[in-house]
Design an enzyme around this catalytic site. Sequence first.
Site, PDB file in Angstrom:
ATOM      1  N   ARG A  71       0.847  -1.194   0.000  1.00  0.00           N
ATOM      2  CA  ARG A  71       0.000   0.000   0.000  1.00  0.00           C
ATOM      3  C   ARG A  71       0.881   1.242   0.000  1.00  0.00           C
ATOM      4  O   ARG A  71       1.987   1.240   0.494  1.00  0.00           O
ATOM      5  CB  ARG A  71      -0.912   0.015   1.237  1.00  0.00           C
ATOM      6  N   LYS A 121       2.225  -8.200  12.065  1.00  0.00           N
ATOM      7  CA  LYS A 121       1.559  -8.325  10.761  1.00  0.00           C
ATOM      8  C   LYS A 121       1.843  -9.693  10.141  1.00  0.00           C
ATOM      9  O   LYS A 121       2.988 -10.102   9.985  1.00  0.00           O
ATOM     10  CB  LYS A 121       2.052  -7.202   9.840  1.00  0.00           C
ATOM     11  N   ARG A 130      -2.989   2.878  17.970  1.00  0.00           N
ATOM     12  CA  ARG A 130      -2.241   2.446  19.162  1.00  0.00           C
ATOM     13  C   ARG A 130      -3.220   2.343  20.319  1.00  0.00           C
ATOM     14  O   ARG A 130      -4.071   3.198  20.484  1.00  0.00           O
ATOM     15  CB  ARG A 130      -1.186   3.480  19.559  1.00  0.00           C
TER      16      ARG A 130
HETATM   17  C1  BTN Z   1       0.384  -4.021   2.245  1.00  0.00           C
HETATM   18  O1  BTN Z   1       1.047  -2.988   2.040  1.00  0.00           O
HETATM   19  O2  BTN Z   1       0.179  -4.436   3.383  1.00  0.00           O
HETATM   20  C2  BTN Z   1      -0.220  -4.762   1.077  1.00  0.00           C
HETATM   21  C3  BTN Z   1       0.736  -5.783   0.541  1.00  0.00           C
HETATM   22  C4  BTN Z   1       0.173  -6.572  -0.625  1.00  0.00           C
HETATM   23  C5  BTN Z   1       1.239  -7.466  -1.241  1.00  0.00           C
HETATM   24  C6  BTN Z   1       0.676  -8.384  -2.279  1.00  0.00           C
HETATM   25  S1  BTN Z   1       1.787  -9.709  -2.664  1.00  0.00           S
HETATM   26  C7  BTN Z   1       0.787 -10.188  -4.001  1.00  0.00           C
HETATM   27  C8  BTN Z   1       0.315  -8.915  -4.674  1.00  0.00           C
HETATM   28  N1  BTN Z   1       1.298  -8.465  -5.635  1.00  0.00           N
HETATM   29  C9  BTN Z   1       1.854  -7.302  -5.290  1.00  0.00           C
HETATM   30  O3  BTN Z   1       2.728  -6.699  -5.944  1.00  0.00           O
HETATM   31  N2  BTN Z   1       1.324  -6.870  -4.134  1.00  0.00           N
HETATM   32  C10 BTN Z   1       0.318  -7.784  -3.636  1.00  0.00           C
END
Ligand code: BTN
Length: 260
Positions: free
Chosen positions: A58, A126, A258
């Site tokens: 994100r 996470k 938090r």
């Molecule tokens: C985040 O920032 O928490 C979201 C992460 C999402 C990662 C996934 S891995 C599969 C898909 N391909 C990507 O490039 N991103 C998402």
Amino acid sequence: MPLIDPVLLKTRLGNLAGRFDVDALDACDSTSSELLRRVGAPAGSVVVADRQSAGRGRRGRQWLSDPAASLTFSLLWRLPAGHRPGGLSLAVGVALLRALTRLGAAGVCLKWPNDVLLAGDGGFAKLAGILVELTSDRRGTQACIGIGINLATPAGEFAQPVAGLERAIAGGVERHALLAAILTALVEVLDTFTVDGFAALKTEWERGHAWQDRPVRLLADGEGERSGICRGVDADGALLLATAAGVERILAGDLSLRAA
Ligand code: BTN
């Protein structure tokens, strides 16, 4: 050969195998970028890759994937014209929570808007991230749903604590069984979302919400800190924070919650 065998995955998906078209790759830049390049791909198309060279998180962040320690894939979904996609990424969180709970994971919970966390002695860490990218035209909305799950705890420095699924499920879980359980829960949840919107999944999201009805401090980009009681979410997926001034709807942003 990629770690995911689409034929074996089909057997794990049983009756639902026909809802998906799965392409397993050794490597790509990003499973979401790869899926988005496949113009006209049908709903249910899935790209899963062992390695991503430019995995996206994100807000422009990077998402690293280690083939031995993570499962990374993207699913394409379509919503009809006129459907309001608010809350879609929260609905995806509900699907992950459902799937992991069915596999016997303990301590899995949700953080607004779209993190999946693991509760432990030292607080929350996470476990998985969700990146939903929407494009709309007159025919409706296309959603590219990217999911990254840590199977083992990633090594390195991270902005927040991280955990692997091996901590939540004793002995871990076989990756085909895991992907099939998640795709199954996704199709259930997305079918519900397509007909009834996020309103039909809101209670389940709140049951899994790590900060439900708890005092929190909310740190948002470019805004001051706000304190209040976290009252869950509304039918559009906005976070509800009860403060002395009333209930505030938080729509978007990079929030740090938090415990107060
Ligand atoms: C985040 O920032 O928490 C979201 C992460 C999402 C990662 C996934 S891995 C599969 C898909 N391909 C990507 O490039 N991103 C998402």
